[in-house]
Motif scaffolding. Sequence first.
Motif, PDB file in Angstrom:
ATOM      1  N   GLY A  45       0.801  -1.212   0.000  1.00 54.46           N
ATOM      2  CA  GLY A  45       0.000   0.000   0.000  1.00 54.46           C
ATOM      3  C   GLY A  45       0.834   1.262   0.000  1.00 54.46           C
ATOM      4  O   GLY A  45       0.546   2.216  -0.736  1.00 54.46           O
ATOM      5  N   LEU A  46       1.882   1.280   0.810  1.00 53.63           N
ATOM      6  CA  LEU A  46       2.750   2.462   0.878  1.00 53.63           C
ATOM      7  C   LEU A  46       3.491   2.665  -0.441  1.00 53.63           C
ATOM      8  O   LEU A  46       3.660   3.808  -0.895  1.00 53.63           O
ATOM      9  N   ALA A  47       3.950   1.578  -1.054  1.00 53.16           N
ATOM     10  CA  ALA A  47       4.648   1.700  -2.332  1.00 53.16           C
ATOM     11  C   ALA A  47       3.725   2.292  -3.391  1.00 53.16           C
ATOM     12  O   ALA A  47       4.128   3.155  -4.174  1.00 53.16           O
ATOM     13  N   CYS A  48       2.482   1.825  -3.409  1.00 51.34           N
ATOM     14  CA  CYS A  48       1.503   2.339  -4.359  1.00 51.34           C
ATOM     15  C   CYS A  48       1.222   3.811  -4.101  1.00 51.34           C
ATOM     16  O   CYS A  48       1.191   4.626  -5.039  1.00 51.34           O
ATOM     17  N   ALA A  49       1.036   4.180  -2.836  1.00 49.89           N
ATOM     18  CA  ALA A  49       0.737   5.568  -2.477  1.00 49.89           C
ATOM     19  C   ALA A  49       1.872   6.503  -2.852  1.00 49.89           C
ATOM     20  O   ALA A  49       1.654   7.579  -3.433  1.00 49.89           O
ATOM     21  N   LYS A  50       3.086   6.115  -2.544  1.00 46.39           N
ATOM     22  CA  LYS A  50       4.239   6.983  -2.822  1.00 46.39           C
ATOM     23  C   LYS A  50       4.478   7.136  -4.319  1.00 46.39           C
ATOM     24  O   LYS A  50       4.828   8.223  -4.793  1.00 46.39           O
ATOM     25  N   GLU A  51       4.276   6.059  -5.065  1.00 47.75           N
ATOM     26  CA  GLU A  51       4.439   6.141  -6.513  1.00 47.75           C
ATOM     27  C   GLU A  51       3.351   7.028  -7.121  1.00 47.75           C
ATOM     28  O   GLU A  51       3.622   7.840  -8.020  1.00 47.75           O
ATOM     29  N   ALA A  52       2.125   6.893  -6.623  1.00 49.70           N
ATOM     30  CA  ALA A  52       1.010   7.679  -7.152  1.00 49.70           C
ATOM     31  C   ALA A  52       1.205   9.168  -6.926  1.00 49.70           C
ATOM     32  O   ALA A  52       0.946   9.989  -7.819  1.00 49.70           O
ATOM     33  N   VAL A  53       1.671   9.534  -5.739  1.00 47.65           N
ATOM     34  CA  VAL A  53       1.845  10.957  -5.453  1.00 47.65           C
ATOM     35  C   VAL A  53       2.992  11.536  -6.269  1.00 47.65           C
ATOM     36  O   VAL A  53       2.977  12.707  -6.653  1.00 47.65           O
ATOM     37  N   GLN A  54       3.986  10.701  -6.583  1.00 45.03           N
ATOM     38  CA  GLN A  54       5.070  11.155  -7.456  1.00 45.03           C
ATOM     39  C   GLN A  54       4.555  11.467  -8.859  1.00 45.03           C
ATOM     40  O   GLN A  54       5.124  12.281  -9.578  1.00 45.03           O
ATOM     41  N   LEU A  55       3.468  10.814  -9.226  1.00 47.42           N
ATOM     42  CA  LEU A  55       2.879  11.021 -10.544  1.00 47.42           C
ATOM     43  C   LEU A  55       1.794  12.096 -10.534  1.00 47.42           C
ATOM     44  O   LEU A  55       1.075  12.272 -11.513  1.00 47.42           O
ATOM     45  N   GLY A  56       1.683  12.803  -9.402  1.00 48.68           N
ATOM     46  CA  GLY A  56       0.789  13.945  -9.341  1.00 48.68           C
ATOM     47  C   GLY A  56      -0.563  13.683  -8.732  1.00 48.68           C
ATOM     48  O   GLY A  56      -1.407  14.589  -8.696  1.00 48.68           O
ATOM     49  N   ALA A  57      -0.831  12.480  -8.259  1.00 49.71           N
ATOM     50  CA  ALA A  57      -2.131  12.164  -7.678  1.00 49.71           C
ATOM     51  C   ALA A  57      -2.239  12.683  -6.252  1.00 49.71           C
ATOM     52  O   ALA A  57      -1.241  12.806  -5.535  1.00 49.71           O
ATOM     53  N   LYS A  58      -3.457  12.982  -5.845  1.00 49.88           N
ATOM     54  CA  LYS A  58      -3.736  13.371  -4.466  1.00 49.88           C
ATOM     55  C   LYS A  58      -4.122  12.099  -3.713  1.00 49.88           C
ATOM     56  O   LYS A  58      -5.103  11.429  -4.074  1.00 49.88           O
ATOM     57  N   VAL A  59      -3.365  11.768  -2.669  1.00 49.04           N
ATOM     58  CA  VAL A  59      -3.435  10.434  -2.073  1.00 49.04           C
ATOM     59  C   VAL A  59      -3.632  10.506  -0.569  1.00 49.04           C
ATOM     60  O   VAL A  59      -3.066  11.368   0.109  1.00 49.04           O
ATOM     61  N   ALA A  60      -4.419   9.562  -0.055  1.00 43.83           N
ATOM     62  CA  ALA A  60      -4.550   9.353   1.388  1.00 43.83           C
ATOM     63  C   ALA A  60      -4.266   7.896   1.703  1.00 43.83           C
ATOM     64  O   ALA A  60      -4.572   6.998   0.912  1.00 43.83           O
ATOM     65  N   VAL A  61      -3.681   7.665   2.878  1.00 46.92           N
ATOM     66  CA  VAL A  61      -3.413   6.311   3.365  1.00 46.92           C
ATOM     67  C   VAL A  61      -4.135   6.123   4.694  1.00 46.92           C
ATOM     68  O   VAL A  61      -4.030   6.972   5.593  1.00 46.92           O
ATOM     69  N   LEU A  62      -4.869   5.011   4.810  1.00 51.28           N
ATOM     70  CA  LEU A  62      -5.553   4.649   6.049  1.00 51.28           C
ATOM     71  C   LEU A  62      -4.857   3.428   6.638  1.00 51.28           C
ATOM     72  O   LEU A  62      -4.584   2.467   5.924  1.00 51.28           O
ATOM     73  N   ASP A  63      -4.589   3.468   7.937  1.00 51.77           N
ATOM     74  CA  ASP A  63      -3.934   2.314   8.549  1.00 51.77           C
ATOM     75  C   ASP A  63      -4.336   2.217  10.010  1.00 51.77           C
ATOM     76  O   ASP A  63      -4.334   3.219  10.737  1.00 51.77           O
ATOM     77  N   TYR A  64      -4.681   1.010  10.430  1.00 51.62           N
ATOM     78  CA  TYR A  64      -5.049   0.783  11.834  1.00 51.62           C
ATOM     79  C   TYR A  64      -4.731  -0.648  12.197  1.00 51.62           C
ATOM     80  O   TYR A  64      -4.978  -1.569  11.408  1.00 51.62           O
ATOM     81  N   VAL A  65      -4.169  -0.861  13.383  1.00 50.45           N
ATOM     82  CA  VAL A  65      -3.821  -2.202  13.843  1.00 50.45           C
ATOM     83  C   VAL A  65      -4.727  -2.587  15.009  1.00 50.45           C
ATOM     84  O   VAL A  65      -4.673  -1.968  16.080  1.00 50.45           O
ATOM     85  N   THR A  66      -5.563  -3.578  14.787  1.00 53.29           N
ATOM     86  CA  THR A  66      -6.372  -4.125  15.873  1.00 53.29           C
ATOM     87  C   THR A  66      -5.472  -4.963  16.772  1.00 53.29           C
ATOM     88  O   THR A  66      -4.719  -5.802  16.276  1.00 53.29           O
ATOM     89  N   PRO A  67      -5.509  -4.754  18.082  1.00 51.33           N
ATOM     90  CA  PRO A  67      -4.645  -5.553  18.968  1.00 51.33           C
ATOM     91  C   PRO A  67      -4.885  -7.043  18.793  1.00 51.33           C
ATOM     92  O   PRO A  67      -6.008  -7.485  18.544  1.00 51.33           O
ATOM     93  N   SER A  68      -3.805  -7.818  18.898  1.00 47.40           N
ATOM     94  CA  SER A  68      -3.937  -9.271  18.868  1.00 47.40           C
ATOM     95  C   SER A  68      -4.665  -9.716  20.139  1.00 47.40           C
ATOM     96  O   SER A  68      -4.795  -8.941  21.093  1.00 47.40           O
ATOM     97  N   PRO A  69      -5.161 -10.959  20.191  1.00 43.23           N
ATOM     98  CA  PRO A  69      -5.803 -11.438  21.423  1.00 43.23           C
ATOM     99  C   PRO A  69      -4.918 -11.282  22.654  1.00 43.23           C
ATOM    100  O   PRO A  69      -5.427 -11.105  23.765  1.00 43.23           O
ATOM    101  N   ARG A  70      -3.611 -11.295  22.444  1.00 46.83           N
ATOM    102  CA  ARG A  70      -2.689 -11.092  23.576  1.00 46.83           C
ATOM    103  C   ARG A  70      -2.480  -9.612  23.867  1.00 46.83           C
ATOM    104  O   ARG A  70      -1.918  -9.247  24.884  1.00 46.83           O
ATOM    105  N   GLY A  71      -2.898  -8.730  22.959  1.00 44.78           N
ATOM    106  CA  GLY A  71      -2.775  -7.292  23.171  1.00 44.78           C
ATOM    107  C   GLY A  71      -1.653  -6.633  22.412  1.00 44.78           C
ATOM    108  O   GLY A  71      -1.385  -5.446  22.596  1.00 44.78           O
ATOM    109  N   SER A  72      -0.987  -7.342  21.524  1.00 40.78           N
ATOM    110  CA  SER A  72       0.137  -6.770  20.781  1.00 40.78           C
ATOM    111  C   SER A  72      -0.363  -5.789  19.724  1.00 40.78           C
ATOM    112  O   SER A  72      -1.320  -6.076  18.997  1.00 40.78           O
ATOM    113  N   VAL A  73       0.274  -4.636  19.654  1.00 42.43           N
ATOM    114  CA  VAL A  73      -0.007  -3.638  18.619  1.00 42.43           C
ATOM    115  C   VAL A  73       1.320  -3.123  18.087  1.00 42.43           C
ATOM    116  O   VAL A  73       2.376  -3.364  18.667  1.00 42.43           O
TER     117      VAL A  73
END
Length: 534
Positions: A61-89
């Motif tokens: 996703g990041l590679a796609c976003a960075k390449e797109a913005v280099q080509l003049g596109a207006k880009v947003a990235v969404l990212d969220y990590v749900t904790p694992s059952p043990r609580g790791s984030v």
Amino acid sequence: MAVAKWLCRVVIARTHSLELNSYSSSKRIYLNNGVNSRPARYSSSCHGQYDLIVIGGGSGGLACAKEAVQLGAKVAVLDYVTPSPRGSVWGLGGTCVNVGCIPKKLMHQASLLGEAIIDSKAYGWVLPEANAIKHDWQVLREAVQNHIKSVNWVTRVQLRDKKIDYYNGHGQFVDLHTVKVVVKTGKEHTLTASHFVIAVGGRPRYPDIPGALEYGITSDDIFSLENSPGRTLVIGAGYIGLECAGFLNGLGYDATVMVRSVPLRGFDQQMAGIITDEMMSKGVNFLMKCIPLSVEKKNDGKLLVSWTNITDQSTHSDVFDTVLFAVGRRALTKELCVESAGVKTVPESGKIFAENEQTNVKHIYAVGDVLHEKPELTPVAIQAGKLLAQRLFSNSNEQMDYETVATTVFTPLEYGTVGISEEVAIKRYGEDNIEVFHAFYKPTEFSVPQRNVKNCYTKVISKRKDPQKVLGMHFVGPQAGEVIQGFAAAMKCGLTMKQLQSTVGIHPTVAEEFTRIYITKRSGVDPNPQSCCS
């Protein structure tokens, strides 16, 4: 004093701005030699806020976003990590950076260094008594986590510098062109775009048995464990399971692998057998043809695991400090409500059907591990993401080649491969139409410490008729990843056996073994080396 206080406020404000979980492009000012600017190669006809919204902040996703913005596109990235059952984030960067390739390779390196310490004695290094040499899990964990956090930070800075809007929040499709994002603070954003790329990857599965969620861990947790794992049962024998068992064993922990069907399913099975034999020779235990029944926590904190042997239906149990599940992964598409946008997925895995990364909805694409029946490899996701951005926002027509992709399993003795397995070659071309060249070899560096060399093996599969185009290359030995990378480029160029055998090797290296290979399985000649130069 007034100047110093002013500078302090500037620094604090600057730091605070970098730590914002989400930000809106309409409220941000970018200075490029004093000019508010964005590359202007792509001209959008979109009526939404963005030309492209990427859902997932991993490698693809990041590679796609960075390449797109280099080509003049207006880009947003969404990212969220749900904790694992043990609580790791973890932070921005996806599985590879946080709980995959990077920490795995660092812990693999730690285990190799332990083996090198033992070897060094034979090379003349004077060591303290054996009981004085020990490994500190907390030191390794801290070093690995510090490196990961530095990569997280650099990734955030890159998005800021490239003028990509970043929302640290959970996104869901509302309709064909709209996503709703809820950031950590609870604030909700509604975003629209002309194109979407789903790059959410996947998370480990847990078996449906008592105690699995409550007491087990996965690769989401192993690299950040506060305390050493101790005696560990790894349930699952894919590459993740074998890699984890391998470095745990190398760090001095008792490691057992429970195998339901076969190790390294999907890989060349002769090579998988060699890897298993090598791990067993190093002390890793294998429970073959077994399935877990339950995990129970005892009064002393240890874990009682029960399982069934599929072959004779017998039941067994044993006690472990840690139980690590590596039984497969599921794509995170259900959490995105992709059905609201009409995107079709595979019911069992949640993965997405896509032709050249395009889903059944023409303006919604997918890259990386979320794709159905595509290699689950970071470099694959990166390459596919870049090429997709170029097709969307420039005049490129180049498609991703998923066939000739190299990879390495970082077991104690590494396994590098590119192309197809012997099983696939036989099925695709017929046994009479392929040739299998193979050889065992002796790494020079193994000779002085008298390391076990019986599992150092290389195999090349080619078409039988001239010019004998190479179909697959397989290598078990030290630095397999470094070895196979160059040969992958050669295969992309149409490598033949004549070209391979006429290549002059670098002596003495393990990579030269590919250039010296000439014995075929069909001939029945002993593939073991007669001397260091044979």
